[in-house]
Design an enzyme around this catalytic site. Structure first.
Site, PDB file in Angstrom:
ATOM      1  N   TRP A 142       8.573   1.070   5.270  1.00 58.22           N
ATOM      2  CA  TRP A 142       9.287   1.158   6.547  1.00 58.22           C
ATOM      3  C   TRP A 142       9.908  -0.172   6.973  1.00 58.22           C
ATOM      4  CZ3 TRP A 142       7.024  -2.586   9.299  1.00 58.22           C
ATOM      5  CH2 TRP A 142       5.714  -2.920   8.956  1.00 58.22           C
ATOM      6  N   ASN A 143       9.489  -1.294   6.385  1.00 56.71           N
ATOM      7  CA  ASN A 143       9.913  -2.579   6.969  1.00 56.71           C
ATOM      8  C   ASN A 143      11.391  -2.896   6.701  1.00 56.71           C
ATOM      9  OD1 ASN A 143       9.278  -3.021   4.274  1.00 56.71           O
ATOM     10  ND2 ASN A 143       8.526  -5.091   4.614  1.00 56.71           N
ATOM     11  N   PRO A 167      10.467   8.555   1.605  1.00 56.67           N
ATOM     12  CA  PRO A 167      10.488   7.353   2.453  1.00 56.67           C
ATOM     13  C   PRO A 167       9.191   7.228   3.234  1.00 56.67           C
ATOM     14  CG  PRO A 167      11.618   9.125   3.580  1.00 56.67           C
ATOM     15  CD  PRO A 167      11.124   9.702   2.275  1.00 56.67           C
ATOM     16  N   ALA A 168       9.007   6.099   3.892  1.00 60.98           N
ATOM     17  CA  ALA A 168       7.810   5.893   4.718  1.00 60.98           C
ATOM     18  C   ALA A 168       7.845   6.847   5.915  1.00 60.98           C
ATOM     19  CB  ALA A 168       7.759   4.458   5.205  1.00 60.98           C
ATOM     20  N   GLU A 169       6.674   7.263   6.342  1.00 59.51           N
ATOM     21  CA  GLU A 169       6.584   8.243   7.436  1.00 59.51           C
ATOM     22  C   GLU A 169       7.020   7.673   8.787  1.00 59.51           C
ATOM     23  OE1 GLU A 169       4.413   7.443   5.171  1.00 59.51           O
ATOM     24  OE2 GLU A 169       2.450   6.901   5.990  1.00 59.51           O
ATOM     25  N   GLY A 220       5.578  -1.279  -1.498  1.00 63.23           N
ATOM     26  CA  GLY A 220       4.598  -1.086  -0.431  1.00 63.23           C
ATOM     27  C   GLY A 220       3.414  -1.996  -0.661  1.00 63.23           C
ATOM     28  N   SER A 221       2.269  -1.574  -0.152  1.00 62.78           N
ATOM     29  CA  SER A 221       1.097  -2.443  -0.220  1.00 62.78           C
ATOM     30  C   SER A 221       0.507  -2.484  -1.632  1.00 62.78           C
ATOM     31  CB  SER A 221       0.043  -1.927   0.761  1.00 62.78           C
ATOM     32  OG  SER A 221      -0.330  -0.612   0.407  1.00 62.78           O
ATOM     33  N   GLU A 242       6.795  -3.190  -6.360  1.00 65.52           N
ATOM     34  CA  GLU A 242       7.080  -4.347  -5.497  1.00 65.52           C
ATOM     35  C   GLU A 242       6.013  -4.323  -4.430  1.00 65.52           C
ATOM     36  OE1 GLU A 242       9.195  -6.585  -5.960  1.00 65.52           O
ATOM     37  OE2 GLU A 242      10.639  -5.695  -7.344  1.00 65.52           O
ATOM     38  N   LEU A 243       5.030  -5.234  -4.527  1.00 64.58           N
ATOM     39  CA  LEU A 243       3.850  -5.108  -3.672  1.00 64.58           C
ATOM     40  C   LEU A 243       3.766  -6.258  -2.673  1.00 64.58           C
ATOM     41  CD1 LEU A 243       1.520  -3.853  -6.536  1.00 64.58           C
ATOM     42  CD2 LEU A 243       2.987  -2.528  -5.027  1.00 64.58           C
ATOM     43  N   CYS A 276       7.436  -8.864   2.869  1.00 63.93           N
ATOM     44  CA  CYS A 276       6.514  -9.277   1.805  1.00 63.93           C
ATOM     45  C   CYS A 276       6.798 -10.713   1.361  1.00 63.93           C
ATOM     46  CB  CYS A 276       6.566  -8.307   0.642  1.00 63.93           C
ATOM     47  SG  CYS A 276       8.219  -7.878   0.167  1.00 63.93           S
ATOM     48  N   GLU A 377      -2.614 -10.743   3.630  1.00 58.52           N
ATOM     49  CA  GLU A 377      -1.245 -10.661   4.126  1.00 58.52           C
ATOM     50  C   GLU A 377      -1.303 -10.313   5.622  1.00 58.52           C
ATOM     51  OE1 GLU A 377       0.975  -7.575   2.146  1.00 58.52           O
ATOM     52  OE2 GLU A 377       2.797  -8.756   2.251  1.00 58.52           O
ATOM     53  N   GLU A 454      13.825  -6.127  -9.173  1.00 54.65           N
ATOM     54  CA  GLU A 454      14.872  -5.293  -8.585  1.00 54.65           C
ATOM     55  C   GLU A 454      16.097  -6.152  -8.299  1.00 54.65           C
ATOM     56  OE1 GLU A 454      12.839  -1.444  -6.706  1.00 54.65           O
ATOM     57  OE2 GLU A 454      12.834  -3.137  -5.335  1.00 54.65           O
TER      58      GLU A 454
END
Ligand code: ADP
Length: 473
Positions: A142-143, A167-169, A220-221, A242-243, A276, A377, A454
């Site tokens: 979502w960020n 996608p993120a909720e 995400g995480s 991509e964490l 991130c 984080e 990416e």
């Protein structure tokens, strides 16, 4: 949801709220595992014809999507600010960044080169050919709710893959707006599919276990990324991850402390620290500590938190209550263990801010390795400062983390810059630079920050298989 070229409504829906004021801004279909399976089947069916299109045809569709996204930039920016919270100016920048990936991979689509290799046998020729991996399942956060989609979809489509995206909720409306653009750009039915869901887990399960999915790409995480990589392992699906990150920001004693503090004030508080690549440990060589802290405190004092639609506000809300609680826990833990608070240090609740999830921009010094904030984080607007004495010490401290995404160095000494650049175990390093990101540059982490890259030339490789032909003549 957008499946096989149709917008699918569902009686099951979930709400979307504005994190700046708690207002309901819309609702979307709550997809289930069966919807994910249907979308994957559509993507598998569309794969042969999409991958058979010429690179020029696929490129043309991405160019059209780029143009549409730039035309809609103002509306997309406003939607992003309302749904995700970042200030409008930052949201407009993100839309441009998102469109950059469409443009970059419209260009790269035409540059998927193979090669010929000389053989040791006079009657043999080697031909190396690249072809799409197949159906791609993508999960996004979502960020950065628009650019993280195009950073995956554009290279996948350019390579000739078809895609199902969840996608993120918290930010499904931005995803819907991206898919409207892809549809209008003329991307054929089934080539791109969108499954929105309040509970990500069943969709993730389908993505990891459906044999038609050949590649999983996730941002995400680290915890969720590891779990998905494990779930995808039995079928040896290709994965890109991509964490999380825990970026060190190192200010050496030959740097200008004012310039370095300005750099931190810009990159640390971007998106209220919800990135991130956000600096999470700011190491300052002792002689510069005082002027650095003084400048940073002054710059933070000028920041205003509030609704991102008001251009006077530079700090938007955090995404939800859990995010506020996490930041607050890290700050309280640091203070209990001896950190000094120079600014902020609490949730903001005056003048209507209590309706949203605002945390004061915070500056801490005397941070040490026993504190949660030194290891975990933060994803919030907190700048933790640590003093150091020697170059060797700071390199060891900076690398003392399981993460390896971004790092920053401030120095005027070229040899020191090069030594530190080479010694840091991070995938993205800014040297006197706070924005080492671009569609043209490879983005990704070492260690537990991820797998793969990416953007850039590398970005399309993630969606290609290498096939060797050995010809006897
Ligand atoms: P964050 O802490 O940034 O919210 P998450 O890793 O929880 O990071 O979320 C990133 C993306 O991963 C979102 O799209 C979210 O819905 C998804 N996600 C979270 N948990 C799961 C899961 N168990 N399976 C599949 N996707 C998941």
């Amino acid at each position: 949801m957008y499946i096989n070229g149709e917008w699918i409504q569902s009686s099951q829906r979930f709400p979307v709220f504005n994190p700046a004021n708690g207002e309901l801004i819309g609702d979307v279909a709550d997809g289930d595992r069966q919807n994910a399976a249907t979308a994957i089947a559509a993507a598998a069916e569309a794969l042969p014809s999409w991958s058979a299109q010429t690179a020029y045809e696929r490129s043309a569709a991405l160019y059209r999507a780029h143009q549409l996204m730039m035309e809609r930039r103002p509306a997309l920016g406003e939607l992003m600010t309302r749904e995700q919270g970042k200030p409008l100016k930052a949201a407009l920048n993100e839309v441009k960044y998102a469109a950059d990936f469409l443009l970059w991979f419209a260009e790269e689509a035409k540059r998927v080169y193979g090669e010929t290799i000389p053989s040791g046998r006079s009657d043999q020729r080697f031909l190396v050919h690249k072809q799409p991996v197949g159906v791609v399942a993508a999960i996004t956060p979502w960020n950065y709710p628009i650019s993280m989609l195009t950073r995956k979809i554009a290279p996948a489509l350019a390579a000739g893959c078809t895609v199902v995206l969840k996608p993120a909720e918290s930010t499904p409306l931005c995803a819907v707006a991206v898919f409207e653009i892809l549809e209008e750009a003329g991307i054929p039915a089934g080539v791109v599919n969108l499954v929105t869901a309040a509970d990500p887990s069943p969709i993730g399960q389908e993505f990891c276990t459906n044999p038609a999915v050949k590649k999983l790409t996730f941002t995400g995480s680290t915890a969720v990324g590891k779990k998905l990589a494990q779930d995808a392992a039995p079928q040896l699906k290709r994965v890109s991850m991509e964490l999380g990150g825990h970026a060190p920001f190192i200010v050496f004693d030959d740097a200008d402390p004012v310039h370095a503090a300005k750099g931190v004030s810009l990159v640390k508080f971007l998106n209220a620290g919800q990135a991130c690549i956000s600096p999470n440990r700011i190491f300052v060589q002792r002689p510069l500590l005082e002027p650095f802290l003084e400048t940073l405190q002054e710059l933070i004092g000028r920041m205003r938190a509030g609704d991102g639609m008001d251009s006077a506000n530079s700090i938007g809300p955090l995404i939800n209550q859990a995010a506020v609680d996490k930041v607050d826990l890290q700050v309280r833990n640091a203070v209990e263990l001896g950190a000094t608070v120079h600014s902020g240090g609490q949730r903001l609740t005056e003048e209507g801010l209590e309706r949203g999830f605002f945390y004061a921009p915070t500056l801490l010094s005397n941070v040490n390795p026993d504190m949660l904030i030194y290891r975990e984080e933060t994803f919030g607007p907190v700048a933790p400062v640590i003093a150091f004495d020697e170059e060797d010490d700071v390199l060891a401290m900076a690398n003392d983390t399981n993460y390896g995404l971004a790092a920053y160095i401030y120095t005027q000494n070229l040899s020191r810059a090069m030594r530190t650049f080479e010694g840091l175990q991070f995938g993205i390093i800014g040297i006197n630079d706070i924005n080492p990101t671009s569609a043209a540059a490879p983005f990704g982490g070492m260690k537990e920050s991820g797998l793969g890259r990416e953007g850039a030339r590398e970005g399309i490789e993630e969606y290609l298989e290498t096939k060797l032909g050995g010809f006897s003549i």
